[in-house]
Design an enzyme around this catalytic site. Structure first.
Site, PDB file in Angstrom:
ATOM      1  N   GLY A 111       0.782  -1.232   0.000  1.00 47.50           N
ATOM      2  CA  GLY A 111       0.000   0.000   0.000  1.00 47.50           C
ATOM      3  C   GLY A 111       0.810   1.276   0.000  1.00 47.50           C
ATOM      4  CE1 TYR A 154      40.374  13.542  17.057  1.00 43.26           C
ATOM      5  CE2 TYR A 154      41.183  11.663  18.320  1.00 43.26           C
ATOM      6  CZ  TYR A 154      40.531  12.172  17.214  1.00 43.26           C
ATOM      7  OH  TYR A 154      40.019  11.320  16.277  1.00 43.26           O
ATOM      8  CB  SER A 185      33.517   4.369  11.720  1.00 38.74           C
ATOM      9  OG  SER A 185      34.520   4.152  10.740  1.00 38.74           O
ATOM     10  N   GLY A 186      34.428   7.710  11.122  1.00 38.38           N
ATOM     11  CA  GLY A 186      35.380   8.759  11.469  1.00 38.38           C
ATOM     12  C   GLY A 186      36.747   8.653  10.851  1.00 38.38           C
ATOM     13  CG  HIS A 193      43.287  14.547   9.147  1.00 38.86           C
ATOM     14  ND1 HIS A 193      44.284  15.048   9.950  1.00 38.86           N
ATOM     15  CD2 HIS A 193      42.863  13.404   9.751  1.00 38.86           C
ATOM     16  CE1 HIS A 193      44.460  14.267  10.996  1.00 38.86           C
ATOM     17  NE2 HIS A 193      43.605  13.249  10.898  1.00 38.86           N
ATOM     18  CB  CYS A 249      42.699   9.937  10.505  1.00 39.05           C
ATOM     19  SG  CYS A 249      41.017  10.276  11.065  1.00 39.05           S
ATOM     20  CG  ASN A 309      47.851  11.719  10.915  1.00 42.23           C
ATOM     21  OD1 ASN A 309      48.397  11.847  12.009  1.00 42.23           O
ATOM     22  ND2 ASN A 309      46.541  11.642  10.796  1.00 42.23           N
TER      23      ASN A 309
END
Length: 413
Positions: free
Chosen positions: A242, A324, A337-338, A342, A360, A362
């Site tokens: 529907g 941090y 998830s981050g 960067h 991350c 770097n």
């Protein structure tokens, strides 16, 4: 166009002369004699042999036209996103009109052979329409048929958002993501409604992560320069249980250069290729022990400048020993998830020889600026030898974590 209201349109009409009755076809047949010197026997053709004979061939018998109108008369739950159609068997259409309950005509298109017609504008929800069609058969006699029907009143309407959006240029790893705001009961109906065309032609398929989320991706990475057109024509379509589509979504997308970065946690180097050629090798630092960067194939999700990295977004309070909150000049998100690549001027000394981040990738500010300047969302980032767990396919746009053989099954039941 305003969805849910009758279209302001025009009907369509034509006239055609139909020849009926039996036709006589006259065929001239020349009968030649074999040359005498060949010795071939020549059979007599009877009186007048060698002259043209007249052969009469009767045409097929004339038939009355058969009209088929869809939907048929008195249907009360027609899906307004489906076309209204008229077909003529053993004849040609001479007049078709589709009108709303207030008499407003709805436009349509006649096929080149004159044997079928279909509406070219969607109808409104909960409206009444009438189709009237006239056709003539090979017997020359006109036949008229009428169908009055109503469109469905949906129990619920569902909206759709998608990524990427119209006008965007994306990388070769970018999947086409579609997010419904309510559960879809008929997945095949939804897939039929989402029309994807590419130039050059590209093989791919849908995969459902849940009953609200479906992605489409190529079998392999996109070819650079591909043009992609998405027409998610869900309005008026029955998507099961529907639920009907609220409005269509469209996008024209361009696949940019093939930018592929491979980050090696063993060598602490990232190799960046553009259209198959090495453009730069960048010293990097990935996740340290206990924060190992997940291994696998990432797809760049979004690009940022002057971005604040905050450990509390993945569960580590800012005031914790490993917490941090730091603003970086350049950051590109690679996962929900981050995980980002960067700029990290504080770890330049370790970049190229050790892994010291919280997961991350770097790199120096100069290298991060360069990489972001040549790349875009949808670019491919491959992490190897990181010591981390495999990247989850649902973490961001990790669709390349799913082998094609699994993807081709269509996803979760």
């Amino acid at each position: 166009m305003t969805v849910g209201t009758d279209a302001v349109t025009r009907g369509w009409g034509l006239s055609r002369t139909v020849l009926g009755g039996l036709l006589a076809v006259v065929v001239a047949v020349g009968v030649a004699s074999a040359p005498a010197e060949t010795g071939a026997a020549v059979a007599s053709a009877g009186p007048g042999a060698g002259a043209a004979e007249r052969v009469e061939v009767a045409a097929a018998p004339a038939r009355p036209v058969g009209l088929t109108l869809t939907p048929v008369d008195q249907v009360g739950d027609f899906a307004p996103g489906e076309p209204v159609t008229v077909t003529a068997a053993d004849g040609h259409l001479t007049q078709v009109a589709l009108t709303g309950q207030d008499g407003t005509p709805v436009p349509g298109e006649l096929a080149a052979d004159g044997r079928s017609w279909r509406s070219t504008e969607v109808l409104g929800y909960g409206k009444t329409y009438t189709t009237t069609a006239t056709a003539a058969g090979s017997d020359g006699k006109p036949v008229t048929a009428t169908s009055t029907f109503s469109t469905v009143r949906p129990g619920r309407q569902v909206s759709l958002s998608m990524n990427p959006l119209d006008g965007q240029t994306v990388g070769v790893g970018q999947p086409l993501a579609f997010y419904f705001n309510a559960a879809v009961g008929d997945r095949k109906a939804a897939e039929r409604a989402i029309q994807i065309s590419t130039a050059p032609p590209t093989s791919g398929g849908f995969y459902w992560f849940d009953n609200k989320t479906v992605f489409w991706r190529p079998r392999t990475y996109w070819q650079a320069g591909t043009s992609v057109t998405v027409n998610a024509a869900i309005y008026g379509k029955n998507l099961g249980n529907g639920v009907f589509g609220r409005e269509d979504r469209r996008a024209g997308i361009t696949i940019g250069d093939a930018v592929i970065a491979t980050a090696d946690g063993g060598t602490h180097q990232m190799t960046v290729t553009v259209n198959g050629q090495v453009a730069r090798t960048i010293p990097i630092a990935m996740g340290k022990r206990g924060y190992e960067t997940p291994a696998g194939t990432y797809v760049a999700m979004s690009e940022h400048t002057n971005y604040t990295m905050d450990s509390s977004t993945y569960g580590v309070p800012i005031d914790a020993p490993q917490g941090y909150r730091t603003t970086v000049a350049v950051a590109t998100r690679l996962s929900n998830s981050g995980i980002f690549y960067h700029s990290a001027p504080w770890s330049v000394r370790q970049q190229g020889n050790s892994n010291v981040s919280h997961g991350c990738i770097n790199m120096s500010t100069e290298n991060a600026r360069w990489l972001q300047s040549i790349s875009s969302k949808g670019d491919v980032f491959i992490v190897t030898n990181s010591g981390g767990q495999p990247l989850a396919p649902t973490d961001g746009l990790g669709v390349w974590q799913i082998p094609w053989e699994t993807w081709a099954t269509g996803g979760k039941a």
